[in-house]
Design a protein around this motif. Structure first.
Motif, PDB file in Angstrom:
ATOM      1  N   ALA A   1       0.808  -1.226   0.000  1.00 53.59           N
ATOM      2  CA  ALA A   1       0.000   0.000   0.000  1.00 53.59           C
ATOM      3  C   ALA A   1       0.839   1.274   0.000  1.00 53.59           C
ATOM      4  O   ALA A   1       0.452   2.270  -0.607  1.00 53.59           O
ATOM      5  N   ASN A   2       1.981   1.272   0.636  1.00 52.16           N
ATOM      6  CA  ASN A   2       2.789   2.488   0.755  1.00 52.16           C
ATOM      7  C   ASN A   2       3.886   2.606  -0.298  1.00 52.16           C
ATOM      8  O   ASN A   2       4.728   3.499  -0.205  1.00 52.16           O
ATOM      9  N   LEU A   3       3.889   1.739  -1.295  1.00 56.87           N
ATOM     10  CA  LEU A   3       4.919   1.793  -2.331  1.00 56.87           C
ATOM     11  C   LEU A   3       4.563   2.843  -3.376  1.00 56.87           C
ATOM     12  O   LEU A   3       3.398   3.035  -3.719  1.00 56.87           O
ATOM     13  N   THR A   4       5.595   3.489  -3.916  1.00 52.98           N
ATOM     14  CA  THR A   4       5.383   4.456  -5.005  1.00 52.98           C
ATOM     15  C   THR A   4       5.156   3.685  -6.300  1.00 52.98           C
ATOM     16  O   THR A   4       5.371   2.464  -6.363  1.00 52.98           O
ATOM     17  N   ASP A   5       4.761   4.400  -7.339  1.00 58.22           N
ATOM     18  CA  ASP A   5       4.563   3.755  -8.636  1.00 58.22           C
ATOM     19  C   ASP A   5       5.856   3.096  -9.119  1.00 58.22           C
ATOM     20  O   ASP A   5       5.835   1.980  -9.644  1.00 58.22           O
ATOM     21  N   GLN A   6       6.986   3.776  -8.942  1.00 56.96           N
ATOM     22  CA  GLN A   6       8.266   3.206  -9.370  1.00 56.96           C
ATOM     23  C   GLN A   6       8.607   1.962  -8.554  1.00 56.96           C
ATOM     24  O   GLN A   6       9.089   0.975  -9.098  1.00 56.96           O
ATOM     25  N   GLU A   7       8.358   1.997  -7.259  1.00 58.94           N
ATOM     26  CA  GLU A   7       8.617   0.830  -6.410  1.00 58.94           C
ATOM     27  C   GLU A   7       7.707  -0.338  -6.796  1.00 58.94           C
ATOM     28  O   GLU A   7       8.155  -1.488  -6.818  1.00 58.94           O
ATOM     29  N   LEU A   8       6.466  -0.046  -7.124  1.00 56.55           N
ATOM     30  CA  LEU A   8       5.551  -1.095  -7.590  1.00 56.55           C
ATOM     31  C   LEU A   8       6.040  -1.683  -8.914  1.00 56.55           C
ATOM     32  O   LEU A   8       6.019  -2.898  -9.120  1.00 56.55           O
ATOM     33  N   TYR A   9       6.464  -0.802  -9.802  1.00 55.81           N
ATOM     34  CA  TYR A   9       6.996  -1.230 -11.092  1.00 55.81           C
ATOM     35  C   TYR A   9       8.202  -2.141 -10.881  1.00 55.81           C
ATOM     36  O   TYR A   9       8.285  -3.232 -11.459  1.00 55.81           O
TER      37      TYR A   9
END
Length: 120
Positions: free
Chosen positions: A15-23
Motif C-alpha cells: 500500500a505504501n509503495l510508489t509507482d516506481q517501487e511497484l513497477y
C-alpha cells in the motif's frame, strides 16, 4: 456464492509503495517466476526441439537432421543448434541458411566448435 472482498487486506504489504517501487517489484517478481523456466530451457533440449528451431530459422527440413546430429557429435547441443548456426553465420558473414547448409554438408564443424570455447 459471493466472494469476500479482501482486496484491502491483501494489498497492505504494498500500500505504501510508489509507482516506481511497484513497477520494480513487479519486474523482480516476474524475474523470479520466469528464472526457473529459463533454466529449464537452457539445460534441457531435444533433437526434435532443435530441429524445430532450425526450421524456423529458414533452414530446410532435409538439413536440420544433419545439423542436429553434427551438434551432438561435436558436443554442442547444450548451446543449441540454432545458436551454433547463428554464431557461425556471424563469424563467416553468411546468411543463416548458408551457414546451416555448410554445417549440413559436414563443413566448418571445427570452426563452429571453436566459437564456443572459453573466451569467445
Amino acid at each position: 456464492m459471493k466472494r469476500a472482498d479482501d482486496f484491502a487486506e491483501r494489498r497492505k504489504h504494498i500500500a505504501n509503495l510508489t509507482d516506481q517501487e511497484l513497477y520494480d517489484r513487479f519486474w523482480a517478481l516476474t524475474e523470479q517466476v520466469v528464472a526457473p523456466l529459463l533454466e529449464l530451457g537452457r539445460r534441457n533440449t531435444t533433437p526434435s526441439v532443435e530441429r524445430a528451431v532450425l526450421l524456423r530459422m529458414g533452414i530446410s527440413s532435409l538439413e536440420t537432421q544433419k545439423i542436429v546430429e553434427g551438434c551432438m557429435d561435436h558436443s554442442l547441443m547444450s548451446h543449441g543448434a540454432g545458436h551454433v548456426v547463428y554464431k557461425l553465420s556471424r563469424e563467416k558473414n553468411l546468411s543463416i541458411p548458408e551457414a546451416g547448409h555448410l554445417l549440413a554438408q559436414g563443413k566448418c564443424w571445427d570452426e563452429a566448435a571453436a566459437l564456443f570455447k572459453e573466451g569467445k
